[in-house]
Scaffold this motif. Sequence first.
Motif, mmCIF file in Angstrom:
data_model
loop_
_atom_site.group_PDB
_atom_site.id
_atom_site.type_symbol
_atom_site.label_atom_id
_atom_site.label_comp_id
_atom_site.label_asym_id
_atom_site.label_seq_id
_atom_site.Cartn_x
_atom_site.Cartn_y
_atom_site.Cartn_z
ATOM 1 N N SER A 166 -4.742 -45.379 -6.114
ATOM 2 C CA SER A 166 -5.349 -44.488 -5.122
ATOM 3 C C SER A 166 -6.874 -44.557 -5.083
ATOM 4 O O SER A 166 -7.476 -44.317 -4.025
ATOM 5 C CB SER A 166 -4.914 -43.040 -5.373
ATOM 6 N N LEU A 167 -7.517 -44.890 -6.216
ATOM 7 C CA LEU A 167 -8.983 -44.862 -6.275
ATOM 8 C C LEU A 167 -9.625 -46.203 -6.592
ATOM 9 O O LEU A 167 -10.841 -46.346 -6.456
ATOM 10 C CB LEU A 167 -9.445 -43.828 -7.317
ATOM 11 N N GLY A 168 -8.849 -47.177 -7.043
ATOM 12 C CA GLY A 168 -9.418 -48.481 -7.362
ATOM 13 C C GLY A 168 -9.378 -48.791 -8.846
ATOM 14 O O GLY A 168 -9.057 -47.939 -9.683
ATOM 15 N N GLU A 169 -9.727 -50.023 -9.170
ATOM 16 C CA GLU A 169 -9.610 -50.502 -10.544
ATOM 17 C C GLU A 169 -10.761 -50.061 -11.441
ATOM 18 O O GLU A 169 -10.574 -49.783 -12.618
ATOM 19 C CB GLU A 169 -9.519 -52.044 -10.550
ATOM 20 N N ARG A 210 -15.224 -41.041 -11.864
ATOM 21 C CA ARG A 210 -16.323 -41.640 -11.097
ATOM 22 C C ARG A 210 -15.887 -43.029 -10.663
ATOM 23 O O ARG A 210 -15.462 -43.837 -11.493
ATOM 24 C CB ARG A 210 -17.591 -41.718 -11.939
ATOM 25 N N THR A 211 -15.986 -43.287 -9.372
ATOM 26 C CA THR A 211 -15.577 -44.591 -8.847
ATOM 27 C C THR A 211 -16.764 -45.545 -8.847
ATOM 28 O O THR A 211 -17.920 -45.139 -9.052
ATOM 29 C CB THR A 211 -15.036 -44.460 -7.414
ATOM 30 N N SER A 212 -16.488 -46.823 -8.603
ATOM 31 C CA SER A 212 -17.554 -47.832 -8.578
ATOM 32 C C SER A 212 -18.548 -47.579 -7.454
ATOM 33 O O SER A 212 -19.700 -48.023 -7.524
ATOM 34 C CB SER A 212 -16.941 -49.230 -8.433
ATOM 35 N N SER A 213 -18.148 -46.865 -6.417
ATOM 36 C CA SER A 213 -19.048 -46.557 -5.302
ATOM 37 C C SER A 213 -19.875 -45.296 -5.541
ATOM 38 O O SER A 213 -20.674 -44.902 -4.708
ATOM 39 C CB SER A 213 -18.245 -46.396 -4.008
ATOM 40 N N GLY A 214 -19.652 -44.640 -6.708
ATOM 41 C CA GLY A 214 -20.423 -43.457 -7.051
ATOM 42 C C GLY A 214 -19.774 -42.138 -6.682
ATOM 43 O O GLY A 214 -20.343 -41.072 -6.945
ATOM 44 N N ASP A 215 -18.597 -42.176 -6.067
ATOM 45 C CA ASP A 215 -17.898 -40.936 -5.740
ATOM 46 C C ASP A 215 -17.359 -40.271 -7.002
ATOM 47 O O ASP A 215 -16.984 -40.948 -7.968
ATOM 48 C CB ASP A 215 -16.733 -41.219 -4.783
ATOM 49 N N ARG A 216 -17.297 -38.924 -6.964
ATOM 50 C CA ARG A 216 -16.784 -38.173 -8.111
ATOM 51 C C ARG A 216 -15.646 -37.283 -7.662
ATOM 52 O O ARG A 216 -15.730 -36.631 -6.623
ATOM 53 C CB ARG A 216 -17.893 -37.305 -8.730
ATOM 54 N N PHE A 217 -14.594 -37.263 -8.481
ATOM 55 C CA PHE A 217 -13.429 -36.453 -8.160
ATOM 56 C C PHE A 217 -12.939 -35.749 -9.416
ATOM 57 O O PHE A 217 -13.229 -36.169 -10.539
ATOM 58 C CB PHE A 217 -12.293 -37.318 -7.596
ATOM 59 N N MET A 218 -12.190 -34.675 -9.198
ATOM 60 C CA MET A 218 -11.480 -34.022 -10.281
ATOM 61 C C MET A 218 -10.000 -34.351 -10.149
ATOM 62 O O MET A 218 -9.446 -34.300 -9.054
ATOM 63 C CB MET A 218 -11.662 -32.501 -10.200
ATOM 64 N N ILE A 274 -8.441 -31.520 -1.149
ATOM 65 C CA ILE A 274 -7.526 -32.467 -1.780
ATOM 66 C C ILE A 274 -7.739 -33.835 -1.135
ATOM 67 O O ILE A 274 -7.635 -33.984 0.086
ATOM 68 C CB ILE A 274 -6.055 -32.027 -1.635
ATOM 69 N N VAL A 275 -8.033 -34.836 -1.962
ATOM 70 C CA VAL A 275 -8.301 -36.197 -1.489
ATOM 71 C C VAL A 275 -7.022 -37.029 -1.495
ATOM 72 O O VAL A 275 -6.726 -37.752 -0.553
ATOM 73 C CB VAL A 275 -9.386 -36.869 -2.353
ATOM 74 N N HIS A 276 -6.283 -36.933 -2.598
ATOM 75 C CA HIS A 276 -4.998 -37.610 -2.746
ATOM 76 C C HIS A 276 -4.078 -36.690 -3.545
ATOM 77 O O HIS A 276 -4.541 -35.897 -4.369
ATOM 78 C CB HIS A 276 -5.116 -38.928 -3.537
ATOM 79 N N HIS A 277 -2.791 -36.844 -3.332
ATOM 80 C CA HIS A 277 -1.835 -36.229 -4.250
ATOM 81 C C HIS A 277 -0.581 -37.087 -4.279
ATOM 82 O O HIS A 277 -0.201 -37.719 -3.288
ATOM 83 C CB HIS A 277 -1.498 -34.783 -3.859
ATOM 84 N N GLY A 278 0.011 -37.163 -5.472
ATOM 85 C CA GLY A 278 1.198 -37.971 -5.670
ATOM 86 C C GLY A 278 2.221 -37.228 -6.508
ATOM 87 O O GLY A 278 2.169 -36.003 -6.631
ATOM 88 N N ALA A 279 3.123 -37.978 -7.119
ATOM 89 C CA ALA A 279 4.215 -37.358 -7.873
ATOM 90 C C ALA A 279 3.740 -36.700 -9.154
ATOM 91 O O ALA A 279 4.372 -35.771 -9.654
ATOM 92 C CB ALA A 279 5.282 -38.395 -8.183
ATOM 93 N N CYS A 280 2.621 -37.171 -9.715
ATOM 94 C CA CYS A 280 2.209 -36.670 -11.030
ATOM 95 C C CYS A 280 0.815 -36.067 -11.058
ATOM 96 O O CYS A 280 0.420 -35.495 -12.076
ATOM 97 C CB CYS A 280 2.296 -37.787 -12.076
ATOM 98 N N ALA A 281 0.037 -36.191 -9.988
ATOM 99 C CA ALA A 281 -1.365 -35.774 -10.071
ATOM 100 C C ALA A 281 -1.910 -35.384 -8.703
ATOM 101 O O ALA A 281 -1.371 -35.767 -7.655
ATOM 102 C CB ALA A 281 -2.221 -36.884 -10.663
ATOM 103 N N ILE A 282 -3.003 -34.629 -8.751
ATOM 104 C CA ILE A 282 -3.756 -34.251 -7.559
ATOM 105 C C ILE A 282 -5.212 -34.642 -7.775
ATOM 106 O O ILE A 282 -5.802 -34.332 -8.819
ATOM 107 C CB ILE A 282 -3.663 -32.739 -7.292
ATOM 108 N N VAL A 283 -5.782 -35.339 -6.820
ATOM 109 C CA VAL A 283 -7.192 -35.720 -6.848
ATOM 110 C C VAL A 283 -7.927 -34.821 -5.859
ATOM 111 O O VAL A 283 -7.577 -34.755 -4.680
ATOM 112 C CB VAL A 283 -7.379 -37.199 -6.462
ATOM 113 N N GLN A 284 -8.959 -34.138 -6.354
ATOM 114 C CA GLN A 284 -9.665 -33.167 -5.528
ATOM 115 C C GLN A 284 -11.164 -33.417 -5.529
ATOM 116 O O GLN A 284 -11.692 -34.114 -6.394
ATOM 117 C CB GLN A 284 -9.449 -31.748 -6.072
#
Length: 331
Positions: A15-18, A38-46, A77-87
């Motif tokens: 969902s967020l990259g390698e 923290r993603t390679s593009s500098g974005d931050r999520f919980m 909420i940015v992503h959500h799946g079977a086991c986690a929520i990215v916010q």
Amino acid sequence: MTGMPPELEHYLRESLGERLEIEPLAGDASTRAYYRIRTSSGDRFMVAYYPDSEREALGRFVQAWEAISHHAPVPRIVHHGACAIVQQDVGDVTLFELLETDPQRALKLYRRAIDLVAAFQKSPAAASRINPPFTTNQFFTELAMTREFWVERMCGESDPAILEKLDPLFLTLAEAVASHPYVLCHRDFHGQNLHVIKDDIYLIDYQDLRMGPDTYDLASLLRDRGVARALGEDAERDLIEYYRGRAKRGEGTVERYYETLLQRSIKIVGTFAKQSITRGRHHYLAYIPPTLESIRLCIGQLPRYRELLDLFPTEPSLEARAAVQKEGASA
């Protein structure tokens, strides 16, 4: 990502990259795990990871977000799946901590938090159907939990005469609180669940929202975890009156506040004791003394519950507490 559950690692990579930086964060009273990403593009999520035992709560969280996100300031909420929520990452500064570091600013924000309580109570009807409403039985069950983990196990009380007298008093209190006017409640509306960015407040951990007593969230906000010691009694009274005006509550609000606070405080003592006994989280014990202060305050305001002062222990047994901590250390 060493130490992270494999299913979570796989989900985040998809969902967020390698290339991700992972920072584990302190958890709450649940078994969920939290991370800052923290993603390679500098974005931050919980990221909130939900183990198998918490998967039902994940679904309820998403439902709750969909119901209230246009009516209350909650992280996106940015992503959500079977086991986690990215916010959306709303930082680490909470209203609870701000009360210690910048009390004047925090006091102003407590008024903003009460504005949020009043607004939350007016959320759409769909939010009220996500979880069943509070009932007398639920309130009583919470108090029975306190009898087990605080009265019996932490305080070592075993006198059948005392234990038998507690249940009718607990039932009377549960019935009274369940008779209050009902509104939508967050259920855990306290300063550690209110994150502050500049002058904005974001509400988290709202998946247990349900219909309940109109002063329930107010009692949580003004008294949970010893916050009243920092606010002071004058500020507490002013904020109760401020709530009355914002929520358009009439006579009886103050009495209902203390009655709800009494039930919540007794329940919370049991919750903190249970966290120590069953999960070795002994830091929760530090919150028990101010919660006991709230119990005494409420009974002073509500003389009909005076008998509770004679029956409900206000100090743990040193022997029982030592045994609990020894048991936790060996677990």
